[in-house]
Scaffold this motif. Structure first.
Motif, PDB file in Angstrom:
ATOM      1  N   ASP A  35       0.762  -0.834   0.342  1.00 11.08           N
ATOM      2  CA  ASP A  35       0.174   0.207   0.193  1.00 11.08           C
ATOM      3  C   ASP A  35       0.771   1.205   0.117  1.00 11.08           C
ATOM      4  N   PHE A  36       0.484   2.573  -0.050  1.00  8.16           N
ATOM      5  CA  PHE A  36       0.847   3.571  -0.174  1.00  8.16           C
ATOM      6  C   PHE A  36       1.030   4.889   1.329  1.00  8.16           C
ATOM      7  N   ASP A  37      -0.360   4.796   0.795  1.00 10.85           N
ATOM      8  CA  ASP A  37      -0.197   5.461   2.357  1.00 10.85           C
ATOM      9  C   ASP A  37       0.113   5.293   3.614  1.00 10.85           C
ATOM     10  N   VAL A  73      -0.866  -0.943  -4.160  1.00  9.46           N
ATOM     11  CA  VAL A  73      -2.000  -1.313  -4.235  1.00  9.46           C
ATOM     12  C   VAL A  73      -2.774  -0.059  -3.295  1.00  9.46           C
ATOM     13  N   THR A  74      -2.911   0.973  -3.964  1.00  7.86           N
ATOM     14  CA  THR A  74      -3.461   2.368  -3.710  1.00  7.86           C
ATOM     15  C   THR A  74      -5.061   3.010  -3.302  1.00  7.86           C
ATOM     16  N   GLY A  75      -5.298   3.069  -2.985  1.00  9.96           N
ATOM     17  CA  GLY A  75      -7.049   3.527  -2.839  1.00  9.96           C
ATOM     18  C   GLY A  75      -6.385   5.221  -3.801  1.00  9.96           C
ATOM     19  N   LEU A 142     -14.210   9.877  -4.951  1.00  9.36           N
ATOM     20  CA  LEU A 142     -14.309  10.996  -3.846  1.00  9.36           C
ATOM     21  C   LEU A 142     -14.113  10.756  -2.431  1.00  9.36           C
ATOM     22  N   VAL A 143     -12.435  11.876  -2.377  1.00 10.91           N
ATOM     23  CA  VAL A 143     -12.573  11.816  -0.598  1.00 10.91           C
ATOM     24  C   VAL A 143     -13.499  12.749   0.536  1.00 10.91           C
ATOM     25  N   LEU A 144     -14.337  12.216   1.740  1.00 11.00           N
ATOM     26  CA  LEU A 144     -13.880  13.653   2.397  1.00 11.00           C
ATOM     27  C   LEU A 144     -12.813  13.494   3.663  1.00 11.00           C
ATOM     28  N   SER A 189     -12.541  -3.336  -4.705  1.00 10.57           N
ATOM     29  CA  SER A 189     -11.911  -3.513  -3.513  1.00 10.57           C
ATOM     30  C   SER A 189     -10.504  -3.916  -4.217  1.00 10.57           C
ATOM     31  N   LYS A 190      -8.921  -3.453  -2.853  1.00 11.13           N
ATOM     32  CA  LYS A 190      -7.919  -3.822  -3.372  1.00 11.13           C
ATOM     33  C   LYS A 190      -7.935  -5.634  -3.536  1.00 11.13           C
ATOM     34  N   ALA A 191      -8.790  -6.423  -2.897  1.00  6.33           N
ATOM     35  CA  ALA A 191      -8.779  -7.761  -3.326  1.00  6.33           C
ATOM     36  C   ALA A 191      -8.717  -7.697  -4.583  1.00  6.33           C
TER      37      ALA A 191
HETATM   38  O1  LIG Z   1      -5.175   3.139   0.157  1.00  6.18           O
HETATM   39  P1  LIG Z   1      -3.457   3.673   0.510  1.00  6.18           P
HETATM   40  O2  LIG Z   1      -2.034   4.519  -0.320  1.00  6.18           O
HETATM   41  O3  LIG Z   1      -3.398   4.365   2.406  1.00  6.18           O
HETATM   42  O4  LIG Z   1      -4.264   5.587   0.282  1.00  6.18           O
HETATM   43  C1  LIG Z   1      -5.128   5.588   1.463  1.00  6.18           C
HETATM   44  C2  LIG Z   1      -5.712   6.897   1.213  1.00  6.18           C
HETATM   45  O5  LIG Z   1      -4.868   7.351   1.587  1.00  6.18           O
HETATM   46  C3  LIG Z   1      -4.867   8.974   1.008  1.00  6.18           C
HETATM   47  O6  LIG Z   1      -5.314   9.088   2.658  1.00  6.18           O
HETATM   48  C4  LIG Z   1      -4.319   9.492   3.803  1.00  6.18           C
HETATM   49  O7  LIG Z   1      -3.467   9.493   3.819  1.00  6.18           O
HETATM   50  C5  LIG Z   1      -3.968  11.649   3.786  1.00  6.18           C
HETATM   51  C6  LIG Z   1      -1.750  12.000   3.479  1.00  6.18           C
HETATM   52  O8  LIG Z   1      -0.619  10.873   4.635  1.00  6.18           O
HETATM   53  C7  LIG Z   1      -3.224  11.454   4.709  1.00  6.18           C
HETATM   54  O9  LIG Z   1      -3.870  12.943   5.376  1.00  6.18           O
HETATM   55  C8  LIG Z   1      -5.837  11.252   5.469  1.00  6.18           C
HETATM   56  O10 LIG Z   1      -5.656  11.750   6.325  1.00  6.18           O
HETATM   57  C9  LIG Z   1      -4.834   9.532   4.940  1.00  6.18           C
HETATM   58  O11 LIG Z   1      -6.228   8.989   5.068  1.00  6.18           O
HETATM   59  C10 LIG Z   1      -5.170   9.635   0.194  1.00  6.18           C
HETATM   60  O12 LIG Z   1      -5.608  11.422   0.103  1.00  6.18           O
HETATM   61  C11 LIG Z   1      -6.678   9.349   0.182  1.00  6.18           C
HETATM   62  O13 LIG Z   1      -7.612   9.508  -1.799  1.00  6.18           O
HETATM   63  C12 LIG Z   1      -6.097   7.602   0.177  1.00  6.18           C
HETATM   64  O14 LIG Z   1      -7.445   6.776  -0.071  1.00  6.18           O
END
Ligand SMILES: O=P(O)(O)OC[C@H]1O[C@H](O[C@H]2O[C@H](CO)[C@@H](O)[C@H](O)[C@H]2O)[C@H](O)[C@@H](O)[C@@H]1O
Length: 267
Positions: A35-37, A73-75, A142-144, A189-191
């Protein structure tokens, strides 16, 4: 808030020497998916400032040169992660973006169509958002985000009183994450990504993630290892307890994960 190292986290070597050695000794043909974040990059307040921890890209390059298929594999949107992460130096890299909605490989991006309800919500939601909440528009989802609100948890509680209903009216799903609510088409989903990445030729599989959205990928790798009898190793990064009982290893931070990945090269 940065991911914090957990004081009580046992060292990976003590927890699962067999699985570590199993993946490390089958690097040719192994899938190393991360995953990334929160996993490659520490969690930060502003998502545009996320960067992989020092050294981890070099380690992924070395793992790829040792014969592993590296996948992120990221969101996130795949191209955003590519730019933020400096990932294009990794030979043969695949990026699965927006929870399995996109695949980037050899410089080409494949993507599902945008769901019509997304466009409705990108107009409907902004005037309803509590102070400090911002909307990240990834086109396919979209992400809140509440991390920048004065009280992130209470902003999240407020969002949960009305957002899931509006989202369901558009035939879409709401998924929780780290101080976010993610809105996306159903059935993704990531699956989805892992099912594409795990092939009959895969010799071993590794997955690391930090948030609830990683659970389907963790389950897919666990299932694959049971079904094939080949080495599989799943890792949770950080404090989200829902992940801890589903994985083989828990590490405290992206920096610890980077050390674990480097350890695979030594096995
Ligand atoms: O699947 P990932 O690579 O982990 O991505 C998931 C979401 O990550 C991001 O949000 C998250 O990280 C941000 C930066 O560190 C943080 O500010 C936020 O609170 C976290 O939820 C990204 O912005 C989303 O679009 C991803 O879905």
């Amino acid at each position: 808030m940065q991911s914090e190292q957990l004081d009580h986290t046992p060292s990976p070597e003590r927890l699962a020497p067999d699985q570590l050695a199993g993946v490390g000794s089958h690097l040719t043909g192994a899938l190393i998916a991360v995953d990334f974040d929160g996993t490659l990059a520490p969690i930060v307040r502003d998502p545009s400032q996320s960067r992989p921890v020092d050294g981890v890209i070099d380690t992924l390059i070395a793992l790829a040169r040792a014969g592993a298929q590296i996948a992120v594999v990221t969101g996130r949107d795949a191209l955003t992660v590519l730019e933020l992460g400096g990932l294009d130096a990794i030979p043969g890299l695949v990026i699965s973006g927006v929870h399995g909605s996109q695949t980037w490989r050899d410089g080409e991006l494949r993507s599902i169509e945008e769901a019509p309800g997304i466009d409705v919500l990108r107009t409907q939601l902004p005037p309803l958002l509590p102070e400090g909440v911002w909307l990240e528009d990834k086109r396919l989802s979209l992400v809140l985000h509440t991390r920048q609100a004065a009280d992130p948890n209470s902003a999240l509680d407020q969002l949960n009183t009305f957002v899931p209903d509006l989202v369901a009216q558009q035939g879409l799903e709401t998924h929780p994450g780290k101080q976010v609510l993610e809105i996306r088409p159903p059935g993704l989903s990531k699956a989805t990504a892992l099912r594409e990445l795990l092939t009959p030729d895969t010799t071993a599989a590794f997955y690391a993630g930090d948030d609830l959205g990683d659970l389907p990928a963790i389950a897919a790798v666990t299932r694959w290892a049971v079904d094939t009898g080949r080495p599989g190793l799943t890792v949770a990064v950080g404090e989200i307890s829902e992940l801890h009982s589903r994985v083989d290893l828990v590490v405290g931070s992206p920096a610890e994960l980077a050390r674990l990945l480097a350890g695979l090269l030594r096995d």
